[in-house]
Design an enzyme around this catalytic site. Sequence first.
Site, PDB file in Angstrom:
ATOM      1  N   ARG A 150      49.885  39.090  43.922  1.00 56.40           N
ATOM      2  CA  ARG A 150      50.099  38.807  43.139  1.00 56.40           C
ATOM      3  C   ARG A 150      50.383  39.856  41.568  1.00 56.40           C
ATOM      4  O   ARG A 150      50.738  40.790  41.977  1.00 56.40           O
ATOM      5  CB  ARG A 150      48.139  38.582  42.168  1.00 56.40           C
ATOM      6  CG  ARG A 150      47.437  37.599  42.685  1.00 56.40           C
ATOM      7  CD  ARG A 150      46.230  37.581  42.028  1.00 56.40           C
ATOM      8  NE  ARG A 150      45.450  36.985  42.722  1.00 56.40           N
ATOM      9  CZ  ARG A 150      43.744  36.228  42.234  1.00 56.40           C
ATOM     10  NH1 ARG A 150      43.736  36.990  41.303  1.00 56.40           N
ATOM     11  NH2 ARG A 150      43.460  35.276  43.115  1.00 56.40           N
TER      12      ARG A 150
ATOM     13  N   ARG B  21      35.545  33.443  29.793  1.00 59.19           N
ATOM     14  CA  ARG B  21      35.536  34.878  29.670  1.00 59.19           C
ATOM     15  C   ARG B  21      35.701  35.396  28.702  1.00 59.19           C
ATOM     16  O   ARG B  21      35.622  36.657  28.154  1.00 59.19           O
ATOM     17  CB  ARG B  21      37.099  35.294  30.350  1.00 59.19           C
ATOM     18  CG  ARG B  21      37.667  36.130  30.872  1.00 59.19           C
ATOM     19  CD  ARG B  21      38.791  36.477  30.835  1.00 59.19           C
ATOM     20  NE  ARG B  21      38.566  36.444  32.924  1.00 59.19           N
ATOM     21  CZ  ARG B  21      40.003  36.059  33.327  1.00 59.19           C
ATOM     22  NH1 ARG B  21      41.384  36.448  33.041  1.00 59.19           N
ATOM     23  NH2 ARG B  21      40.232  35.385  34.759  1.00 59.19           N
TER      24      ARG B  21
ATOM     25  N   ARG C  67      44.215  43.699  47.085  1.00 53.56           N
ATOM     26  CA  ARG C  67      44.058  42.229  47.410  1.00 53.56           C
ATOM     27  C   ARG C  67      45.773  41.974  48.192  1.00 53.56           C
ATOM     28  O   ARG C  67      46.349  41.912  47.530  1.00 53.56           O
ATOM     29  CB  ARG C  67      44.221  41.492  46.495  1.00 53.56           C
ATOM     30  CG  ARG C  67      43.741  40.282  46.695  1.00 53.56           C
ATOM     31  CD  ARG C  67      42.520  39.567  45.094  1.00 53.56           C
ATOM     32  NE  ARG C  67      43.568  39.527  44.077  1.00 53.56           N
ATOM     33  CZ  ARG C  67      42.528  39.648  42.768  1.00 53.56           C
ATOM     34  NH1 ARG C  67      41.667  39.796  42.622  1.00 53.56           N
ATOM     35  NH2 ARG C  67      43.164  40.210  41.882  1.00 53.56           N
TER      36      ARG C  67
ATOM     37  N   ARG D  73      43.842  45.193  32.487  1.00 53.18           N
ATOM     38  CA  ARG D  73      42.797  43.892  32.052  1.00 53.18           C
ATOM     39  C   ARG D  73      41.222  44.324  32.159  1.00 53.18           C
ATOM     40  O   ARG D  73      40.580  43.977  31.573  1.00 53.18           O
ATOM     41  CB  ARG D  73      43.485  43.483  33.361  1.00 53.18           C
ATOM     42  CG  ARG D  73      44.131  42.413  33.338  1.00 53.18           C
ATOM     43  CD  ARG D  73      44.706  42.044  34.697  1.00 53.18           C
ATOM     44  NE  ARG D  73      43.764  41.201  35.455  1.00 53.18           N
ATOM     45  CZ  ARG D  73      43.646  41.478  36.757  1.00 53.18           C
ATOM     46  NH1 ARG D  73      45.471  41.832  37.656  1.00 53.18           N
ATOM     47  NH2 ARG D  73      43.132  40.386  37.299  1.00 53.18           N
TER      48      ARG D  73
ATOM     49  N   LYS E 276      34.624  37.527  43.260  1.00 53.37           N
ATOM     50  CA  LYS E 276      34.441  35.806  42.475  1.00 53.37           C
ATOM     51  C   LYS E 276      35.218  35.111  43.178  1.00 53.37           C
ATOM     52  O   LYS E 276      34.457  34.003  42.578  1.00 53.37           O
ATOM     53  CB  LYS E 276      35.123  36.181  40.625  1.00 53.37           C
ATOM     54  CG  LYS E 276      33.889  36.896  39.454  1.00 53.37           C
ATOM     55  CD  LYS E 276      34.102  37.018  38.525  1.00 53.37           C
ATOM     56  CE  LYS E 276      35.384  36.642  38.054  1.00 53.37           C
ATOM     57  NZ  LYS E 276      36.133  38.361  37.973  1.00 53.37           N
TER      58      LYS E 276
END
Length: 238
Positions: free
Chosen positions: A173, A104, A140, A184, A29
């Site tokens: 992160r 969300r 990531r 999550r 996203k």
Amino acid sequence: MLAENGGTQAAKARGPVFVILLGPPGCGKGTQARELSKAVGLAHISTGDILRRAAKENSELGRMIQSKMTAGELVPDSLVCQSVVSRTSQPDCERGAILDGFPRTLEQAIFLCPMLPLRRTIVLNLQIDRTVLMQRILGRRTCPTCGEIYNIHFRPPRMTGFCDRDSVPLERRTDDNEVTVQQRLVEYENQIQPLADFFKDMKIRQDISADVEPAVLTAKLRELVEIVIGKSDREDNR
């Protein structure tokens, strides 16, 4: 000032256009929102970035956000909604915005929708294979200076561990670990169905496979967004 590129014509739309990007954590996203922003001249609003900046502040609120994010829990709707309202009041959102990570939850959507021109709004629902998704999240890495996003599996930097643009060390992160990610994803899946159904009932949702090359996905998303922008121009010129 909005980008003076291929999106210049789009940026001339007199009515605001809003793009909502839905999809599980790590589906791309953020990357797609950045590319769309450059392509069609709409501001990119990432609630994740807003909240992460707040989490770095040495305040009671910042510490609360950091605690929630580290534990893989969602930040309360009231705080997220406040942050988005504040951000969309800025001048660069006059022509609309691309909302990345908001809404969300169903509660956030119910809060948001009365504020949106629904004929000028599109919800892009990105769908992706779970195995690919895990590789994207765990691999990531982000540049703390320019915000460029890399992936050690799919899009590594030229020099391992350093940003191609700024040559500064990339960061991972704190919530990009397997235990937190699994939690999550479970939370996301529990919440996404009623949210997705909500937007489907409003007839503004488009489902798109994200299991393709990023450039291919960007082209498809841009095509869909420019249809909405074109419709806005026609409505304003009546």
